[in-house]
Design a protein around this motif. Structure first.
Motif, PDB file in Angstrom:
ATOM      1  N   ALA A  99      50.714  38.150  38.844  1.00  0.00           N
ATOM      2  CA  ALA A  99      50.569  39.438  38.162  1.00  0.00           C
ATOM      3  C   ALA A  99      49.115  39.669  37.761  1.00  0.00           C
ATOM      4  CB  ALA A  99      51.479  39.496  36.934  1.00  0.00           C
ATOM      5  N   HIS A 100      48.454  38.622  37.316  1.00  0.00           N
ATOM      6  CA  HIS A 100      47.034  38.687  36.959  1.00  0.00           C
ATOM      7  C   HIS A 100      46.200  39.101  38.176  1.00  0.00           C
ATOM      8  CE1 HIS A 100      43.084  37.278  35.633  1.00  0.00           C
ATOM      9  NE2 HIS A 100      43.060  36.460  36.661  1.00  0.00           N
ATOM     10  N   ALA A 101      46.449  38.443  39.300  1.00  0.00           N
ATOM     11  CA  ALA A 101      45.676  38.718  40.520  1.00  0.00           C
ATOM     12  C   ALA A 101      45.953  40.113  41.079  1.00  0.00           C
ATOM     13  CB  ALA A 101      45.973  37.653  41.570  1.00  0.00           C
ATOM     14  N   ALA A 102      47.088  40.704  40.707  1.00  0.00           N
ATOM     15  CA  ALA A 102      47.435  42.046  41.193  1.00  0.00           C
ATOM     16  C   ALA A 102      46.903  43.162  40.287  1.00  0.00           C
ATOM     17  CB  ALA A 102      48.955  42.171  41.311  1.00  0.00           C
ATOM     18  N   ALA A 103      46.315  42.798  39.155  1.00  0.00           N
ATOM     19  CA  ALA A 103      45.828  43.806  38.207  1.00  0.00           C
ATOM     20  C   ALA A 103      44.624  44.562  38.764  1.00  0.00           C
ATOM     21  CB  ALA A 103      45.454  43.142  36.881  1.00  0.00           C
ATOM     22  N   GLY A 104      44.521  45.822  38.432  1.00  0.00           N
ATOM     23  CA  GLY A 104      43.401  46.645  38.892  1.00  0.00           C
ATOM     24  C   GLY A 104      42.057  46.117  38.422  1.00  0.00           C
ATOM     25  N   TYR A 105      41.984  45.590  37.229  1.00  0.00           N
ATOM     26  CA  TYR A 105      40.718  45.050  36.728  1.00  0.00           C
ATOM     27  C   TYR A 105      40.325  43.777  37.458  1.00  0.00           C
ATOM     28  CZ  TYR A 105      44.164  42.892  33.578  1.00  0.00           C
ATOM     29  OH  TYR A 105      45.262  42.260  33.057  1.00  0.00           O
ATOM     30  N   PHE A 106      41.289  43.017  38.003  1.00  0.00           N
ATOM     31  CA  PHE A 106      40.963  41.866  38.837  1.00  0.00           C
ATOM     32  C   PHE A 106      40.256  42.339  40.111  1.00  0.00           C
ATOM     33  CE2 PHE A 106      41.653  38.666  42.067  1.00  0.00           C
ATOM     34  CZ  PHE A 106      41.489  37.456  41.392  1.00  0.00           C
ATOM     35  N   ALA A 107      40.806  43.378  40.723  1.00  0.00           N
ATOM     36  CA  ALA A 107      40.185  43.929  41.935  1.00  0.00           C
ATOM     37  C   ALA A 107      38.781  44.432  41.642  1.00  0.00           C
ATOM     38  CB  ALA A 107      41.049  45.048  42.506  1.00  0.00           C
ATOM     39  N   GLU A 108      38.620  45.111  40.522  1.00  0.00           N
ATOM     40  CA  GLU A 108      37.304  45.660  40.174  1.00  0.00           C
ATOM     41  C   GLU A 108      36.299  44.566  39.807  1.00  0.00           C
ATOM     42  OE1 GLU A 108      35.177  48.118  36.555  1.00  0.00           O
ATOM     43  OE2 GLU A 108      37.346  48.219  36.736  1.00  0.00           O
ATOM     44  N   LEU A 109      36.677  43.691  38.889  1.00  0.00           N
ATOM     45  CA  LEU A 109      35.714  42.737  38.339  1.00  0.00           C
ATOM     46  C   LEU A 109      35.526  41.485  39.188  1.00  0.00           C
ATOM     47  CD1 LEU A 109      36.792  43.080  34.614  1.00  0.00           C
ATOM     48  CD2 LEU A 109      34.663  43.911  35.640  1.00  0.00           C
ATOM     49  N   MET A 151      57.433  25.757  34.497  1.00  0.00           N
ATOM     50  CA  MET A 151      56.293  24.871  34.402  1.00  0.00           C
ATOM     51  C   MET A 151      55.022  25.723  34.381  1.00  0.00           C
ATOM     52  SD  MET A 151      55.241  21.634  36.792  1.00  0.00           S
ATOM     53  CE  MET A 151      56.729  20.804  36.374  1.00  0.00           C
ATOM     54  N   ALA A 152      54.109  25.419  33.473  1.00  0.00           N
ATOM     55  CA  ALA A 152      52.854  26.169  33.376  1.00  0.00           C
ATOM     56  C   ALA A 152      52.020  25.982  34.636  1.00  0.00           C
ATOM     57  CB  ALA A 152      52.077  25.741  32.139  1.00  0.00           C
ATOM     58  N   PHE A 153      51.213  26.969  34.900  1.00  0.00           N
ATOM     59  CA  PHE A 153      50.401  27.021  36.123  1.00  0.00           C
ATOM     60  C   PHE A 153      48.942  27.191  35.720  1.00  0.00           C
ATOM     61  CE2 PHE A 153      48.657  29.364  39.799  1.00  0.00           C
ATOM     62  CZ  PHE A 153      49.076  28.533  40.830  1.00  0.00           C
ATOM     63  N   ALA A 154      48.061  26.399  36.301  1.00  0.00           N
ATOM     64  CA  ALA A 154      46.637  26.452  35.948  1.00  0.00           C
ATOM     65  C   ALA A 154      45.788  26.785  37.162  1.00  0.00           C
ATOM     66  CB  ALA A 154      46.185  25.114  35.361  1.00  0.00           C
ATOM     67  N   VAL A 155      44.644  27.406  36.872  1.00  0.00           N
ATOM     68  CA  VAL A 155      43.645  27.714  37.884  1.00  0.00           C
ATOM     69  C   VAL A 155      42.311  27.197  37.364  1.00  0.00           C
ATOM     70  CG1 VAL A 155      42.499  29.542  39.197  1.00  0.00           C
ATOM     71  CG2 VAL A 155      44.900  29.804  38.535  1.00  0.00           C
ATOM     72  N   ARG A 206      45.201  29.376  32.375  1.00  0.00           N
ATOM     73  CA  ARG A 206      46.548  28.824  32.300  1.00  0.00           C
ATOM     74  C   ARG A 206      47.534  29.969  32.117  1.00  0.00           C
ATOM     75  NH1 ARG A 206      48.840  25.655  27.873  1.00  0.00           N
ATOM     76  NH2 ARG A 206      46.888  26.238  26.892  1.00  0.00           N
ATOM     77  N   TYR A 207      48.617  29.903  32.871  1.00  0.00           N
ATOM     78  CA  TYR A 207      49.642  30.940  32.879  1.00  0.00           C
ATOM     79  C   TYR A 207      51.009  30.305  32.645  1.00  0.00           C
ATOM     80  CZ  TYR A 207      45.816  33.559  34.814  1.00  0.00           C
ATOM     81  OH  TYR A 207      44.589  34.154  34.967  1.00  0.00           O
ATOM     82  N   THR A 208      51.971  31.099  32.207  1.00  0.00           N
ATOM     83  CA  THR A 208      53.322  30.593  31.967  1.00  0.00           C
ATOM     84  C   THR A 208      53.927  30.018  33.244  1.00  0.00           C
ATOM     85  OG1 THR A 208      54.177  32.826  32.289  1.00  0.00           O
ATOM     86  CG2 THR A 208      53.829  32.094  30.015  1.00  0.00           C
ATOM     87  N   ASP A 209      53.585  30.615  34.385  1.00  0.00           N
ATOM     88  CA  ASP A 209      54.086  30.172  35.675  1.00  0.00           C
ATOM     89  C   ASP A 209      53.276  30.853  36.783  1.00  0.00           C
ATOM     90  OD1 ASP A 209      55.049  32.813  35.621  1.00  0.00           O
ATOM     91  OD2 ASP A 209      57.113  32.193  35.248  1.00  0.00           O
ATOM     92  N   ARG A 210      53.592  30.557  38.004  1.00  0.00           N
ATOM     93  CA  ARG A 210      52.875  31.140  39.147  1.00  0.00           C
ATOM     94  C   ARG A 210      52.999  32.669  39.150  1.00  0.00           C
ATOM     95  NH1 ARG A 210      49.996  29.577  44.012  1.00  0.00           N
ATOM     96  NH2 ARG A 210      49.273  31.597  44.705  1.00  0.00           N
ATOM     97  N   ALA A 211      54.143  33.176  38.751  1.00  0.00           N
ATOM     98  CA  ALA A 211      54.329  34.634  38.705  1.00  0.00           C
ATOM     99  C   ALA A 211      53.365  35.277  37.716  1.00  0.00           C
ATOM    100  CB  ALA A 211      55.772  34.971  38.338  1.00  0.00           C
ATOM    101  N   GLY A 212      53.067  34.591  36.622  1.00  0.00           N
ATOM    102  CA  GLY A 212      52.085  35.101  35.663  1.00  0.00           C
ATOM    103  C   GLY A 212      50.708  35.224  36.291  1.00  0.00           C
ATOM    104  N   PHE A 213      50.327  34.220  37.087  1.00  0.00           N
ATOM    105  CA  PHE A 213      49.046  34.305  37.787  1.00  0.00           C
ATOM    106  C   PHE A 213      49.071  35.403  38.843  1.00  0.00           C
ATOM    107  CE2 PHE A 213      46.533  33.384  41.546  1.00  0.00           C
ATOM    108  CZ  PHE A 213      45.267  33.500  41.003  1.00  0.00           C
TER     109      PHE A 213
END
Length: 95
Positions: A65-75, A1-5, A56-63
């Motif tokens: 992974a997004h939140a764990a990205a280095g550019y997320f921490a920076e930006l 199920m897709a996951f949205a923020v 919107r992400y394919t699932d919670r795991a997609g989000f």
């Protein structure tokens, strides 16, 4: 199920250009993520310094992974969040 923020951000008008630039850089990175389906950045035309993000992400795991990205921490963590005066984030499953 897709996951949205859905995120609502507000900053001082003096910080609007910095937040806008960081969010647009974030969008460019996020759209290349395999789990990302959409990343839209909006400004509120009636409230200077107000932004609405729809992600919107394919699932919670997609989000996650997004939140764990280095550019997320920076930006987001390092640039955007310290400048916010208001922040509301809603996590939702897409029906």
């Amino acid at each position: 199920m897709a996951f949205a923020v859905i995120a609502h951000y507000r900053c001082a008008p003096a910080d609007e250009a910095t937040v806008r630039a960081a969010l647009l850089k974030m969008r460019a990175h996020t759209l290349t993520e395999p789990g990302n389906l959409a990343y839209e950045v909006h400004t509120d035309v009636d409230r200077p310094g107000a932004f609405v993000l729809y992600e919107r992400y394919t699932d919670r795991a997609g989000f996650d992974a997004h939140a764990a990205a280095g550019y997320f921490a920076e930006l987001i963590v390092g640039t955007v969040r310290p400048l916010l005066t208001e922040r509301t984030v809603t996590f939702a499953e897409v029906l």
